[in-house]
Motif scaffolding. Sequence first.
Motif, PDB file in Angstrom:
ATOM      1  N   SER A  46      12.755  28.135   0.397  1.00  0.00           N
ATOM      2  CA  SER A  46      13.450  26.860   0.463  1.00  0.00           C
ATOM      3  C   SER A  46      12.658  25.888   1.103  1.00  0.00           C
ATOM      4  O   SER A  46      12.725  24.742   0.834  1.00  0.00           O
ATOM      5  CB  SER A  46      14.848  27.220   1.431  1.00  0.00           C
ATOM      6  N   SER A  47      11.762  26.001   2.162  1.00  0.00           N
ATOM      7  CA  SER A  47      11.027  25.215   2.765  1.00  0.00           C
ATOM      8  C   SER A  47       9.755  24.738   1.973  1.00  0.00           C
ATOM      9  O   SER A  47       9.389  23.626   2.083  1.00  0.00           O
ATOM     10  CB  SER A  47      10.197  25.778   4.100  1.00  0.00           C
ATOM     11  N   SER A  48       9.417  25.444   0.777  1.00  0.00           N
ATOM     12  CA  SER A  48       8.328  24.990  -0.020  1.00  0.00           C
ATOM     13  C   SER A  48       9.083  23.926  -0.861  1.00  0.00           C
ATOM     14  O   SER A  48       8.308  22.705  -1.191  1.00  0.00           O
ATOM     15  CB  SER A  48       7.930  26.219  -0.770  1.00  0.00           C
ATOM     16  N   LYS A  49      10.325  24.306  -1.505  1.00  0.00           N
ATOM     17  CA  LYS A  49      10.814  23.349  -2.206  1.00  0.00           C
ATOM     18  C   LYS A  49      11.052  22.053  -1.381  1.00  0.00           C
ATOM     19  O   LYS A  49      10.955  20.969  -1.749  1.00  0.00           O
ATOM     20  CB  LYS A  49      12.180  23.709  -2.458  1.00  0.00           C
ATOM     21  N   ASN A  50      11.717  22.190  -0.001  1.00  0.00           N
ATOM     22  CA  ASN A  50      11.924  20.854   0.709  1.00  0.00           C
ATOM     23  C   ASN A  50      10.644  20.127   0.936  1.00  0.00           C
ATOM     24  O   ASN A  50      10.697  18.857   0.741  1.00  0.00           O
ATOM     25  CB  ASN A  50      12.328  21.459   2.309  1.00  0.00           C
ATOM     26  N   ALA A  51       9.540  20.660   1.054  1.00  0.00           N
ATOM     27  CA  ALA A  51       8.227  19.947   1.170  1.00  0.00           C
ATOM     28  C   ALA A  51       7.796  19.045   0.043  1.00  0.00           C
ATOM     29  O   ALA A  51       7.438  17.795   0.264  1.00  0.00           O
ATOM     30  CB  ALA A  51       7.153  20.789   1.596  1.00  0.00           C
ATOM     31  N   PHE A  52       8.117  19.591  -1.006  1.00  0.00           N
ATOM     32  CA  PHE A  52       7.919  18.806  -2.386  1.00  0.00           C
ATOM     33  C   PHE A  52       9.007  17.634  -2.490  1.00  0.00           C
ATOM     34  O   PHE A  52       8.831  16.622  -2.950  1.00  0.00           O
ATOM     35  CB  PHE A  52       7.961  19.760  -3.589  1.00  0.00           C
ATOM     36  N   GLU A  53      10.151  17.961  -2.068  1.00  0.00           N
ATOM     37  CA  GLU A  53      11.235  16.913  -2.385  1.00  0.00           C
ATOM     38  C   GLU A  53      11.127  15.863  -1.367  1.00  0.00           C
ATOM     39  O   GLU A  53      11.189  14.553  -1.613  1.00  0.00           O
ATOM     40  CB  GLU A  53      12.812  17.546  -2.014  1.00  0.00           C
ATOM     41  N   ILE A  54      10.704  16.169  -0.196  1.00  0.00           N
ATOM     42  CA  ILE A  54      10.281  15.334   0.710  1.00  0.00           C
ATOM     43  C   ILE A  54       9.062  14.298   0.370  1.00  0.00           C
ATOM     44  O   ILE A  54       9.134  12.890   0.663  1.00  0.00           O
ATOM     45  CB  ILE A  54       9.881  15.871   2.260  1.00  0.00           C
ATOM     46  N   ALA A  55       8.022  14.742  -0.040  1.00  0.00           N
ATOM     47  CA  ALA A  55       7.146  14.039  -0.682  1.00  0.00           C
ATOM     48  C   ALA A  55       7.424  13.142  -1.643  1.00  0.00           C
ATOM     49  O   ALA A  55       6.880  12.131  -1.859  1.00  0.00           O
ATOM     50  CB  ALA A  55       6.035  15.087  -1.191  1.00  0.00           C
ATOM     51  N   ILE A  56       8.361  13.636  -2.747  1.00  0.00           N
ATOM     52  CA  ILE A  56       8.849  12.780  -3.802  1.00  0.00           C
ATOM     53  C   ILE A  56       9.729  11.603  -3.301  1.00  0.00           C
ATOM     54  O   ILE A  56       9.580  10.424  -3.574  1.00  0.00           O
ATOM     55  CB  ILE A  56       9.749  13.599  -4.663  1.00  0.00           C
ATOM     56  N   ALA A  57      10.588  11.850  -2.021  1.00  0.00           N
ATOM     57  CA  ALA A  57      11.214  10.881  -1.563  1.00  0.00           C
ATOM     58  C   ALA A  57      10.354   9.729  -0.860  1.00  0.00           C
ATOM     59  O   ALA A  57      10.574   8.560  -0.842  1.00  0.00           O
ATOM     60  CB  ALA A  57      12.250  11.560  -0.656  1.00  0.00           C
ATOM     61  N   LEU A  58       9.395  10.414  -0.330  1.00  0.00           N
ATOM     62  CA  LEU A  58       8.287   9.699   0.338  1.00  0.00           C
ATOM     63  C   LEU A  58       7.419   8.609  -0.653  1.00  0.00           C
ATOM     64  O   LEU A  58       7.324   7.509  -0.307  1.00  0.00           O
ATOM     65  CB  LEU A  58       7.342  10.245   1.288  1.00  0.00           C
ATOM     66  N   LEU A 289       2.266  19.224   3.977  1.00  0.00           N
ATOM     67  CA  LEU A 289       3.520  19.379   4.057  1.00  0.00           C
ATOM     68  C   LEU A 289       4.044  21.018   3.940  1.00  0.00           C
ATOM     69  O   LEU A 289       4.603  21.542   4.430  1.00  0.00           O
ATOM     70  CB  LEU A 289       4.582  18.277   3.228  1.00  0.00           C
ATOM     71  N   VAL A 290       3.572  21.420   2.732  1.00  0.00           N
ATOM     72  CA  VAL A 290       3.770  22.662   2.348  1.00  0.00           C
ATOM     73  C   VAL A 290       3.305  23.749   3.430  1.00  0.00           C
ATOM     74  O   VAL A 290       3.903  24.665   3.548  1.00  0.00           O
ATOM     75  CB  VAL A 290       3.359  22.984   0.859  1.00  0.00           C
ATOM     76  N   ALA A 291       2.241  23.562   3.711  1.00  0.00           N
ATOM     77  CA  ALA A 291       1.418  24.363   4.591  1.00  0.00           C
ATOM     78  C   ALA A 291       1.931  24.507   6.032  1.00  0.00           C
ATOM     79  O   ALA A 291       2.447  25.543   6.461  1.00  0.00           O
ATOM     80  CB  ALA A 291      -0.015  24.157   4.924  1.00  0.00           C
ATOM     81  N   LEU A 292       2.448  23.249   6.660  1.00  0.00           N
ATOM     82  CA  LEU A 292       2.807  23.314   7.892  1.00  0.00           C
ATOM     83  C   LEU A 292       4.500  23.611   7.826  1.00  0.00           C
ATOM     84  O   LEU A 292       4.995  23.989   8.829  1.00  0.00           O
ATOM     85  CB  LEU A 292       2.396  22.338   8.696  1.00  0.00           C
ATOM     86  N   LEU A 293       5.169  23.018   6.873  1.00  0.00           N
ATOM     87  CA  LEU A 293       6.440  23.196   6.974  1.00  0.00           C
ATOM     88  C   LEU A 293       7.061  24.586   6.780  1.00  0.00           C
ATOM     89  O   LEU A 293       7.982  24.953   7.422  1.00  0.00           O
ATOM     90  CB  LEU A 293       7.155  22.131   5.988  1.00  0.00           C
ATOM     91  N   VAL A 294       6.428  25.275   5.783  1.00  0.00           N
ATOM     92  CA  VAL A 294       6.552  26.371   5.633  1.00  0.00           C
ATOM     93  C   VAL A 294       6.152  27.312   6.810  1.00  0.00           C
ATOM     94  O   VAL A 294       7.238  28.331   7.137  1.00  0.00           O
ATOM     95  CB  VAL A 294       5.610  27.091   4.330  1.00  0.00           C
ATOM     96  N   GLY A 295       5.148  27.059   7.549  1.00  0.00           N
ATOM     97  CA  GLY A 295       4.770  27.931   8.741  1.00  0.00           C
ATOM     98  C   GLY A 295       5.844  27.610   9.698  1.00  0.00           C
ATOM     99  O   GLY A 295       6.311  28.715  10.369  1.00  0.00           O
TER     100      GLY A 295
END
Length: 416
Positions: A46-58, A289-295
């Motif tokens: 879920s966090s991997s998906k969130n990281a990508f969605e956040i980047a798209i929103a940004l 974002l993916v690396a640290l958000l997932v962690g």
Amino acid sequence: MFIFVLMFLNWLFAGFFLVAVAFGLFTLCTTGSTAPFEAMSAALFSSSKNAFEIAIALTGILAFWLGLMRIGQNSGLLDRVARKVAPYVSPLFPSLPPNHPAMSVILMNFSANLLGMDNAATPMGLETMKQLQKLNPNKEHASDAMIMFLAINASGLTLIPTSIMAFRMQAGSANPADVAVPILLATSVSTLVAILAVALKQRIRLWQPRLIALFSVVLSLLALTFIAWHFIPAAQFSQAATAIASIILMLLVCAFIVDGLRHKVNVYSSFIEGAKSGFATAVRIIPYLVALLVGVAVFRASGAMDLLMEGLHKFLSFTGVNTDWVEALPTMIMKPISGSGARAMMIDAMQTHGADSFIGRLTSCVQGSTDTTLYVVSVYFGSVGITHFRYTVGFSLLADLAGLVAAVGFTYLFFA
């Protein structure tokens, strides 16, 4: 210094996963429950998906502000503002000859930071260091002008916290801009402390009319905020601050467009030209974002984060200190070291507590109160081969501390 930052992130990234799994194994051995592993597995995806969605929103908000910046560049607005401000800033750099090219680039860098355009500010900052290095008699030691420039830059003075508003919007904030005023006040404190500390160290004469005028503006802004907070009920104060931030935001947008039209700039074409780089910028931050958000998500899902925060709450409770701010402590600790790490902590806090919660707003203000000192110092000095930083790091971290404390204070004033 840059190697230290990379090593820190390396161990931080590994630590999130290793500690989370160790905590999960401890829970399994003591209770027989596999719930932490199930939660960690779900958080991983879920966090991997969130990281990508956040980047798209940004992407959208970055494209918009980079487009607006290009209008300002093509119309000459940013350059004119820089020339107007130069007389008030030049006394802070007494070693620079009059009309030296470095001053123009310094002001362009400050302007980009004020508008929250980190990606536009960095190239100008690197060019500034090249110009200052030409005047530096000792090529391996930081000059006084370099230290002042780095201290101000690391303090992160921001007028429009563009990326923070984008993250808040993606996290579901009802008004992403409501933190703009407290961020401006907190980062003003950070910048003021940076300037005063370095100026005293370098024995710069502060009682100059232009410097007094510059400091008076900042101090008046802080004083007016405290006066308004004292006389206006809390709910009305928060509403007024949000309204002011929204008005300033829209007037600023209109100012860029109107100035472009006045100077016969094709504002639409200029906007499109600048906005194109917004996508590339957003794509560059996706891996971080993916690396640290997932962690962070895995670490929290294991229960280790909750245990850590509970321990801090109990420890501070013994001192009688209000502990509402403790959940923002990871963001505060991370901010001077890693921008991507602090961003991940902020996003995690907003997703956990809500973008418009006290913690969601506090982490936003903490994120905007100062810049990533160790990274900025490493990259800027490394670009020109400076190996002896002198007192740059110590004074910059002092300004960071002032900004972080101010962020907590102003968040309590505006939103508690």
